[in-house]
Design a protein around this motif. Structure first.
Motif, PDB file in Angstrom:
ATOM      1  N   ALA A 168     100.519  -7.007  -8.674  1.00 24.19           N
ATOM      2  CA  ALA A 168      99.874  -6.310  -9.784  1.00 24.19           C
ATOM      3  C   ALA A 168      99.464  -7.257 -10.898  1.00 24.19           C
ATOM      4  CB  ALA A 168     100.817  -5.244 -10.337  1.00 24.19           C
ATOM      5  N   LYS A 169      99.944  -8.495 -10.859  1.00 24.73           N
ATOM      6  CA  LYS A 169      99.706  -9.400 -11.986  1.00 24.73           C
ATOM      7  C   LYS A 169      98.233  -9.761 -12.119  1.00 24.73           C
ATOM      8  CE  LYS A 169     101.870 -13.242 -14.405  1.00 24.73           C
ATOM      9  NZ  LYS A 169     102.987 -14.213 -14.406  1.00 24.73           N
ATOM     10  N   SER A 170      97.544  -9.865 -11.004  1.00 21.71           N
ATOM     11  CA  SER A 170      96.134 -10.261 -11.041  1.00 21.71           C
ATOM     12  C   SER A 170      95.186  -9.068 -11.004  1.00 21.71           C
ATOM     13  CB  SER A 170      95.823 -11.189  -9.863  1.00 21.71           C
ATOM     14  OG  SER A 170      96.084 -10.532  -8.635  1.00 21.71           O
ATOM     15  N   GLU A 171      95.722  -7.854 -10.964  1.00 17.54           N
ATOM     16  CA  GLU A 171      94.882  -6.664 -10.893  1.00 17.54           C
ATOM     17  C   GLU A 171      94.661  -6.065 -12.277  1.00 17.54           C
ATOM     18  OE1 GLU A 171      93.181  -5.669  -8.478  1.00 17.54           O
ATOM     19  OE2 GLU A 171      94.081  -6.795  -6.825  1.00 17.54           O
ATOM     20  N   ARG A 172      93.631  -5.229 -12.393  1.00 21.71           N
ATOM     21  CA  ARG A 172      93.368  -4.461 -13.599  1.00 21.71           C
ATOM     22  C   ARG A 172      93.006  -3.035 -13.174  1.00 21.71           C
ATOM     23  NH1 ARG A 172      95.251  -8.582 -14.672  1.00 21.71           N
ATOM     24  NH2 ARG A 172      94.748 -10.049 -16.361  1.00 21.71           N
ATOM     25  N   LEU A 173      93.486  -2.068 -13.921  1.00 19.67           N
ATOM     26  CA  LEU A 173      93.161  -0.689 -13.606  1.00 19.67           C
ATOM     27  C   LEU A 173      91.736  -0.368 -14.031  1.00 19.67           C
ATOM     28  CD1 LEU A 173      96.258   1.522 -14.565  1.00 19.67           C
ATOM     29  CD2 LEU A 173      95.559   0.702 -12.309  1.00 19.67           C
ATOM     30  N   ASP A 174      91.079   0.492 -13.262  1.00 18.44           N
ATOM     31  CA  ASP A 174      89.809   1.076 -13.653  1.00 18.44           C
ATOM     32  C   ASP A 174      90.091   2.533 -13.988  1.00 18.44           C
ATOM     33  OD1 ASP A 174      87.329   2.179 -13.975  1.00 18.44           O
ATOM     34  OD2 ASP A 174      86.497   1.454 -12.079  1.00 18.44           O
ATOM     35  N   PRO A 175      90.266   2.875 -15.262  1.00 11.97           N
ATOM     36  CA  PRO A 175      90.633   4.253 -15.618  1.00 11.97           C
ATOM     37  C   PRO A 175      89.627   5.292 -15.157  1.00 11.97           C
ATOM     38  CG  PRO A 175      90.959   2.769 -17.485  1.00 11.97           C
ATOM     39  CD  PRO A 175      90.190   2.005 -16.452  1.00 11.97           C
ATOM     40  N   GLN A 191      85.086   5.028  -5.533  1.00 11.41           N
ATOM     41  CA  GLN A 191      83.789   4.360  -5.586  1.00 11.41           C
ATOM     42  C   GLN A 191      83.771   3.040  -4.818  1.00 11.41           C
ATOM     43  OE1 GLN A 191      82.699   4.038  -9.762  1.00 11.41           O
ATOM     44  NE2 GLN A 191      83.497   6.077 -10.195  1.00 11.41           N
ATOM     45  N   ASP A 192      84.900   2.352  -4.800  1.00  9.71           N
ATOM     46  CA  ASP A 192      84.951   1.031  -4.152  1.00  9.71           C
ATOM     47  C   ASP A 192      86.359   0.830  -3.599  1.00  9.71           C
ATOM     48  OD1 ASP A 192      84.580  -1.533  -3.283  1.00  9.71           O
ATOM     49  OD2 ASP A 192      84.497  -2.438  -5.278  1.00  9.71           O
ATOM     50  N   TYR A 193      86.573   1.200  -2.347  1.00 10.62           N
ATOM     51  CA  TYR A 193      87.915   1.154  -1.763  1.00 10.62           C
ATOM     52  C   TYR A 193      88.140  -0.156  -1.019  1.00 10.62           C
ATOM     53  CZ  TYR A 193      91.973   2.224   1.106  1.00 10.62           C
ATOM     54  OH  TYR A 193      93.215   2.190   1.700  1.00 10.62           O
ATOM     55  N   ARG A 194      89.113  -0.928  -1.514  1.00 11.55           N
ATOM     56  CA  ARG A 194      89.573  -2.134  -0.825  1.00 11.55           C
ATOM     57  C   ARG A 194      91.089  -2.006  -0.743  1.00 11.55           C
ATOM     58  NH1 ARG A 194      86.413  -6.627  -4.502  1.00 11.55           N
ATOM     59  NH2 ARG A 194      84.505  -5.391  -4.832  1.00 11.55           N
ATOM     60  N   PRO A 195      91.649  -1.917   0.458  1.00  9.90           N
ATOM     61  CA  PRO A 195      93.070  -1.574   0.610  1.00  9.90           C
ATOM     62  C   PRO A 195      94.029  -2.454  -0.174  1.00  9.90           C
ATOM     63  CG  PRO A 195      91.962  -1.448   2.722  1.00  9.90           C
ATOM     64  CD  PRO A 195      90.975  -2.035   1.766  1.00  9.90           C
ATOM     65  N   LYS A 196      93.889  -3.773  -0.088  1.00  9.61           N
ATOM     66  CA  LYS A 196      94.845  -4.650  -0.782  1.00  9.61           C
ATOM     67  C   LYS A 196      94.727  -4.489  -2.294  1.00  9.61           C
ATOM     68  CE  LYS A 196      95.261  -8.113   2.893  1.00  9.61           C
ATOM     69  NZ  LYS A 196      96.627  -7.696   3.261  1.00  9.61           N
ATOM     70  N   ARG A 197      93.499  -4.347  -2.769  1.00 10.85           N
ATOM     71  CA  ARG A 197      93.319  -4.142  -4.202  1.00 10.85           C
ATOM     72  C   ARG A 197      93.877  -2.790  -4.625  1.00 10.85           C
ATOM     73  NH1 ARG A 197      87.429  -3.797  -6.929  1.00 10.85           N
ATOM     74  NH2 ARG A 197      87.562  -1.725  -5.982  1.00 10.85           N
ATOM     75  N   ALA A 198      93.644  -1.756  -3.805  1.00 12.45           N
ATOM     76  CA  ALA A 198      94.154  -0.423  -4.135  1.00 12.45           C
ATOM     77  C   ALA A 198      95.676  -0.433  -4.188  1.00 12.45           C
ATOM     78  CB  ALA A 198      93.661   0.599  -3.112  1.00 12.45           C
ATOM     79  N   TYR A 199      96.309  -1.211  -3.292  1.00 10.56           N
ATOM     80  CA  TYR A 199      97.770  -1.315  -3.337  1.00 10.56           C
ATOM     81  C   TYR A 199      98.212  -1.980  -4.638  1.00 10.56           C
ATOM     82  CZ  TYR A 199     102.474  -2.988  -2.595  1.00 10.56           C
ATOM     83  OH  TYR A 199     103.818  -3.258  -2.768  1.00 10.56           O
ATOM     84  N   GLY A 200      97.603  -3.127  -4.976  1.00  6.67           N
ATOM     85  CA  GLY A 200      97.975  -3.823  -6.200  1.00  6.67           C
ATOM     86  C   GLY A 200      97.793  -2.948  -7.418  1.00  6.67           C
ATOM     87  N   ARG A 201      96.736  -2.168  -7.438  1.00 14.37           N
ATOM     88  CA  ARG A 201      96.494  -1.283  -8.572  1.00 14.37           C
ATOM     89  C   ARG A 201      97.479  -0.117  -8.615  1.00 14.37           C
ATOM     90  NH1 ARG A 201      89.845  -1.021  -9.284  1.00 14.37           N
ATOM     91  NH2 ARG A 201      89.624  -3.201  -9.988  1.00 14.37           N
ATOM     92  N   SER A 202      97.901   0.345  -7.447  1.00 14.02           N
ATOM     93  CA  SER A 202      98.908   1.426  -7.444  1.00 14.02           C
ATOM     94  C   SER A 202     100.226   0.921  -8.018  1.00 14.02           C
ATOM     95  CB  SER A 202      99.105   1.977  -6.026  1.00 14.02           C
ATOM     96  OG  SER A 202      99.875   1.094  -5.210  1.00 14.02           O
ATOM     97  N   LYS A 203     100.578  -0.321  -7.716  1.00 13.66           N
ATOM     98  CA  LYS A 203     101.801  -0.896  -8.292  1.00 13.66           C
ATOM     99  C   LYS A 203     101.620  -1.185  -9.783  1.00 13.66           C
ATOM    100  CE  LYS A 203     104.941  -1.496  -6.236  1.00 13.66           C
ATOM    101  NZ  LYS A 203     106.026  -0.555  -5.903  1.00 13.66           N
ATOM    102  N   LEU A 204     100.423  -1.607 -10.161  1.00 11.31           N
ATOM    103  CA  LEU A 204     100.143  -1.810 -11.573  1.00 11.31           C
ATOM    104  C   LEU A 204     100.264  -0.490 -12.331  1.00 11.31           C
ATOM    105  CD1 LEU A 204      99.232  -3.645 -13.889  1.00 11.31           C
ATOM    106  CD2 LEU A 204      96.859  -3.238 -13.167  1.00 11.31           C
ATOM    107  N   ALA A 205      99.777   0.593 -11.730  1.00  8.56           N
ATOM    108  CA  ALA A 205      99.903   1.908 -12.361  1.00  8.56           C
ATOM    109  C   ALA A 205     101.375   2.270 -12.544  1.00  8.56           C
ATOM    110  CB  ALA A 205      99.201   2.966 -11.509  1.00  8.56           C
ATOM    111  N   GLN A 206     102.197   1.966 -11.547  1.00  5.33           N
ATOM    112  CA  GLN A 206     103.634   2.210 -11.691  1.00  5.33           C
ATOM    113  C   GLN A 206     104.217   1.451 -12.879  1.00  5.33           C
ATOM    114  OE1 GLN A 206     104.870   1.593  -7.273  1.00  5.33           O
ATOM    115  NE2 GLN A 206     106.488   2.775  -8.231  1.00  5.33           N
TER     116      GLN A 206
END
Length: 325
Positions: free
Chosen positions: A159-166, A173-188
């Motif tokens: 999650a350190k290198s990810e940013r949420l798109d509120p 709109q743009d599904y990339r599995p690894k990014r979606a995982y990192g963002r889900s953990k960032l949301a947590q």
């Protein structure tokens, strides 16, 4: 007379007693969650494994009891991808209070296609974040009944290198599995910090702490049959050089265990492995800069409330919906 302050927990190999306390570990049947549960079981506390699979939970309890013969361990069926089932899982705990919950369970997908939960949410965001958000809501009366309960949220170095798109929390709109995982953990992690701010504003006795396990590899993880079978040597050898910077999942459990047990740990803190945030004993880390953005955290909280129909820190608002965040 000066007040007596409990000594901080400095040695993760010598945990303090926690007799009479009750801890819930989501995803406690495998991986890091298993080792969090095993280590907490050595303290004399009652440890409840939240698991989607009763069979895997039985294997995990057998493995824990093989190493901790007097372990007070049991399980409850918990499916974080099915929001409507979570209240029944909390009722099945059959406890009058809960001293800590470790939000550890998670789903990680490596390849398309994009998948959804039964509630219509992107699977990783819906399970990893929204499931724990709803679980916190239903657990709050039990947590509030304890003298100083803790909500420990397991984030990720990813999650350190990810940013949420509120405006696209569910990767429509743009599904990339690894990014979606990192963002889900960032949301947590955003949730864990925002929860603590709201608990402090409400003068609650419950504290929310965020942790992450660093780089925890299967190849460096000891076996715990039948829950974690022994890995053949040829599958472990390629991972051994990584031990310079990474660690096994038994060590990845340490920040969460310390956050549960150490009286010196405070709400709103981030605890991570000591060496570059990747391996070693847990340490207090400065909260990552992007996680200090309270406006993003507030937007995520509002979206989570609208998507689920509950407020994780308080009252129920409305039936869960299917808004398109």
């Amino acid at each position: 007379m000066s007040p007596i302050h409990p000594a901080p927990l400095r040695n993760v190999h010598r945990l303090p007693r926690a007799d009479g306390r009750v801890f819930l570990v989501t995803g406690g049947n495998a991986g890091i969650g298993y080792f969090v549960a095993e280590q907490l079981s050595t303290t004399g506390a009652t440890v409840v494994l939240g698991s989607r699979s009763p069979g895997k939970a039985e294997d995990a309890m057998a493995a824990i009891r093989a190493r901790v013969p007097d372990a007070r361990v049991r399980s409850v069926r918990l499916d974080l991808a099915d929001l409507s089932s979570i209240r029944a899982s909390v009722d099945a705990l059959e406890v009058s209070r809960l001293d800590a919950v470790v939000h550890n369970a998670g789903v990680a997908l490596d390849h398309p296609p994009r998948r959804e939960t039964a509630d219509g949410h992107e699977l990783m965001f819906g399970t990893n974040h929204l499931g724990h958000y709803v679980l916190t809501h239903w657990l709050m009366p039990l947590l509030s009944a304890a003298p100083s309960a803790r909500v420990v949220t397991m984030g990720s170095f990813a999650a350190k290198s990810e940013r949420l798109d509120p405006d696209d929390l569910q990767s429509r709109q743009d599904y990339r599995p690894k990014r979606a995982y990192g963002r889900s953990k960032l949301a947590q992690m955003y949730f864990g910090f925002e929860l603590d701010r709201r608990l402090r504003a409400a003068d609650s006795t419950v504290a929310s702490v965020v942790v992450h396990p660093g780089g925890a590899l299967d190849a460096l993880t000891p076996s715990r049959p039948p829950a974690i079978p022994a890995r053949p040597l040829h599958t472990r050898l390629p991972g051994l050089p990584a031990a310079v910077l990474l660690q096994g999942k038994h060590s990845g459990a340490w920040p969460a265990v310390r956050a549960v047990l150490d009286p010196a740990v405070l709400g709103g803190q981030l605890w991570t492995p000591r060496v570059l945030g990747l391996r070693g004993r847990p340490r207090l880390e400065t909260v990552w800069q992007h996680l200090t953005d309270v406006s993003v955290a507030a937007r995520l909280w509002d979206a989570s409330r609208d998507l689920t129909g509950v407020d994780a820190s308080g009252s129920r608002d409305a039936p869960p919906g299917r808004t398109a965040a």
